[in-house]
Design a protein around this motif. Structure first.
Motif, PDB file in Angstrom:
ATOM      1  N   ILE A  42      35.004 -25.359 -23.590  1.00  0.00           N
ATOM      2  CA  ILE A  42      33.805 -25.694 -22.818  1.00  0.00           C
ATOM      3  C   ILE A  42      34.172 -26.708 -21.741  1.00  0.00           C
ATOM      4  CG2 ILE A  42      31.578 -26.890 -22.889  1.00  0.00           C
ATOM      5  CD1 ILE A  42      31.080 -25.533 -25.608  1.00  0.00           C
ATOM      6  N   GLY A  43      34.918 -27.731 -22.121  1.00  0.00           N
ATOM      7  CA  GLY A  43      35.333 -28.738 -21.141  1.00  0.00           C
ATOM      8  C   GLY A  43      36.091 -28.144 -19.971  1.00  0.00           C
ATOM      9  N   ARG A  44      36.989 -27.232 -20.250  1.00  0.00           N
ATOM     10  CA  ARG A  44      37.763 -26.585 -19.175  1.00  0.00           C
ATOM     11  C   ARG A  44      36.879 -25.692 -18.307  1.00  0.00           C
ATOM     12  NH1 ARG A  44      43.531 -24.653 -21.726  1.00  0.00           N
ATOM     13  NH2 ARG A  44      44.324 -26.751 -22.148  1.00  0.00           N
ATOM     14  N   LEU A  45      35.973 -24.972 -18.944  1.00  0.00           N
ATOM     15  CA  LEU A  45      35.120 -24.047 -18.201  1.00  0.00           C
ATOM     16  C   LEU A  45      34.145 -24.755 -17.264  1.00  0.00           C
ATOM     17  CD1 LEU A  45      34.299 -21.480 -21.018  1.00  0.00           C
ATOM     18  CD2 LEU A  45      35.574 -21.001 -18.919  1.00  0.00           C
ATOM     19  N   VAL A  46      33.707 -25.946 -17.627  1.00  0.00           N
ATOM     20  CA  VAL A  46      32.703 -26.635 -16.819  1.00  0.00           C
ATOM     21  C   VAL A  46      33.300 -27.652 -15.841  1.00  0.00           C
ATOM     22  CG1 VAL A  46      30.967 -26.294 -18.613  1.00  0.00           C
ATOM     23  CG2 VAL A  46      32.171 -28.484 -18.470  1.00  0.00           C
ATOM     24  N   GLU A  47      34.597 -27.899 -15.900  1.00  0.00           N
ATOM     25  CA  GLU A  47      35.237 -28.888 -15.017  1.00  0.00           C
ATOM     26  C   GLU A  47      34.940 -28.560 -13.552  1.00  0.00           C
ATOM     27  OE1 GLU A  47      37.277 -32.131 -13.662  1.00  0.00           O
ATOM     28  OE2 GLU A  47      36.784 -31.706 -15.755  1.00  0.00           O
TER      29      GLU A  47
END
Length: 82
Positions: A42-47
């Motif tokens: 999730i963190g990578r996708l929303v960066e």
């Protein structure tokens, strides 16, 4: 840039940290606890994505009939800051 620390409720993760820049973009999303691989994803996708857009996508996501999820708690944390 604003740093946010949020304590999720009724989910496996125990802390959520992220930054929102002056343009409303998300950065440095990190969950503590919970499903490590999924929450890192999730963190990578929303960066670098728009916080309002991300909140709209994640809001209402349910985990195991809890009425919330780590993603939903993230949406709530964002909405509390925008």
């Amino acid at each position: 840039m604003e740093h946010v620390s949020f304590q999720p409720k009724h989910v496996c993760s125990v802390k959520l940290d992220f930054d929102i820049d002056d343009e409303g973009k998300l950065h440095n999303v990190k969950f503590v606890g919970g499903c490590n691989g999924n929450l890192k994803a999730i963190g990578r996708l929303v960066e670098g994505r728009d916080a309002k857009e991300v909140a709209g996508i994640l809001k209402g996501n349910d985990c195991n009939m809890r009425g919330t999820s780590c993603a939903d708690q993230f949406a709530q944390a964002i909405e509390g800051r925008i």
